[in-house]
Design an enzyme around this catalytic site. Sequence first.
Site, PDB file in Angstrom:
ATOM      1  N   LYS A   1       0.814  -1.217   0.000  1.00  0.00           N
ATOM      2  CA  LYS A   1       0.000   0.000   0.000  1.00  0.00           C
ATOM      3  C   LYS A   1       0.846   1.264   0.000  1.00  0.00           C
ATOM      4  CE  LYS A   1      -4.027  -2.357   1.590  1.00  0.00           C
ATOM      5  NZ  LYS A   1      -3.641  -3.715   2.001  1.00  0.00           N
TER       6      LYS A   1
HETATM    7  C1  LIG Z   1      -4.272  -4.857   1.506  1.00  0.00           C
HETATM    8  C2  LIG Z   1      -3.437  -6.068   1.333  1.00  0.00           C
HETATM    9  C3  LIG Z   1      -3.801  -7.093   0.454  1.00  0.00           C
HETATM   10  C4  LIG Z   1      -5.092  -7.057  -0.334  1.00  0.00           C
HETATM   11  O1  LIG Z   1      -5.111  -6.044  -1.296  1.00  0.00           O
HETATM   12  P1  LIG Z   1      -6.520  -5.544  -1.865  1.00  0.00           P
HETATM   13  O2  LIG Z   1      -6.197  -4.404  -2.742  1.00  0.00           O
HETATM   14  O3  LIG Z   1      -7.318  -5.130  -0.654  1.00  0.00           O
HETATM   15  O4  LIG Z   1      -7.134  -6.682  -2.561  1.00  0.00           O
HETATM   16  C5  LIG Z   1      -2.949  -8.168   0.310  1.00  0.00           C
HETATM   17  N1  LIG Z   1      -1.807  -8.257   1.006  1.00  0.00           N
HETATM   18  C6  LIG Z   1      -1.423  -7.295   1.866  1.00  0.00           C
HETATM   19  C7  LIG Z   1      -0.155  -7.464   2.613  1.00  0.00           C
HETATM   20  C8  LIG Z   1      -2.209  -6.159   2.056  1.00  0.00           C
HETATM   21  O5  LIG Z   1      -1.830  -5.210   2.902  1.00  0.00           O
END
Ligand SMILES: *Cc1c(COP(=O)(O)O)cnc(C)c1O
Length: 496
Positions: A114
């Site tokens: 993110k």
């Molecule tokens: C948020 C997250 C996901 C999932 O991603 P989405 O965009 O919500 O599908 C997978 N792995 C990690 C480590 C995350 O932080």
Amino acid sequence: MKEIYYNSTRGLKQNFTASKAILQGIALDGGLFVPDRIPSIDEEELMSFKHMDFKQLSLQISKKFFTDFSDDELKKCIDMAYDGKFESDEIVPLNGAGDVFYLELFHGPTLAFKDIALCLLPHLMRTSAGKQNLHKDIVILTATSGDTGKAALEGFADVDGTKVVVFFPEEGVSSVQKKQMLTQKGRNVKVVGINGNFDDAQREVKRIFNNTELREELEKKSYIFSSANSINIGRLIPQIVYYFHGYMELVRRGEIKFGEKINFAVPTGNFGDILAAYYAKKMGLPVNKLLCASNENKVLCDFLNSGVYDARREFLVTISPSMDILISSNLERFIYDISGRDDVTVKNLMNDLSEYGKYKINRQMEEKMNTFYGGFATDEETRQSIKEVFDNYRYLMDPHTSVAYSVYKKYLQDTDDSTKTIVVSTASPFKFTRSVMGALDDRYNSKDDFQLMEVMSKVTGLRIPKPVEKLSECKIIHNTVCEIDQMESEVKTFLK
Ligand SMILES: *Cc1c(COP(=O)(O)O)cnc(C)c1O
């Protein structure tokens, strides 16, 4: 270039420019902003991407969507976002181990994917505010399943003209994730644990957003709400970039020929990461299959296999907590796309979801889902894969990445596809030391997450990443825990 406008998936037509859509976050009818077309990239342009680094790619792709920004504005945002905050100059290095490639998206300040978008979003927002002549403070309300929260806090801490409130499930994140958030410094931040799960947090945040009375009250005090969740297109578009980067890296290394298709296996929760991959494919990236990997909260896997989205099931807490989600927000954008951009259909389906907890799409829409393969992995399978890959290749995956890898293995059993595959690696194993070390050997279960960082470092030869090196000694700054129906008053108190 023709301007791209943003409208709601549920029909409200406001023809927002990108900067307006980024500032507002979510449409007023509760739908999500979608671009009125997906810009395409022809072969010649795609070829030119081969010679671009991550930041150059980021500019080329974001300018196609954010058409009301000048190149200069975007370049400044990108330079500030990816300047020194990432452990690797490549930003998102591609690693190979065994028969797959890992696109490592976790070398940013909070050790999860993110960061890629959330390092950029604050700059996009400030630039947008400038363009719109907005002289209000932007209040970022964020629901997190563990990783978005910290990444938003890092991105927005002490950014003038913004405030950030993060809600996380008190009992639903890893110890490292929790400590990362509770120790966050910054004069404009607030972190609140809730007695509820991620879906509760996300639903309530959306409700607060769409509470017109509150919105007006706050506007009088010179505040506007926005979102750092992947419902914000300012989050979504920057994620498209690394799919192009991963592809080009394979071309540069001679692993594939230019134009050859590849697969991506993506650990999925809110469908934001994998939706960016789908947009990349629609733009012209040569993609064969997108493997949508769920943990035991496998609502998406079931949906892709049956056309029925049914959220009426027990919410499970797994070892991949950032994917513990039953209401997957970004799926709405996908539904919009496969319905032929039919906002009436979307609105009806979303009504069904909130009223009955489920919906069913029609046959024509179902046929348009064939880019995706839906699979899931149990905690046990996730642990086994962590151990297997480490034992065989000395490569250590975090549990989320391991879910994707496990689903890839199932895909290989189900098909005879030999397309080269990139596993999207979404978090550092150092964020989930207990689950990861426990998967390697039971005897580590007696130690806590922070002790296990040292152990993990010794066993793997990897250095403890800087952002968590001193975490165990950091002082807890935030200690509020509230009920779901108190979230709104927490926001109000903070803004008083
Ligand atoms: C948020 C997250 C996901 C999932 O991603 P989405 O965009 O919500 O599908 C997978 N792995 C990690 C480590 C995350 O932080």
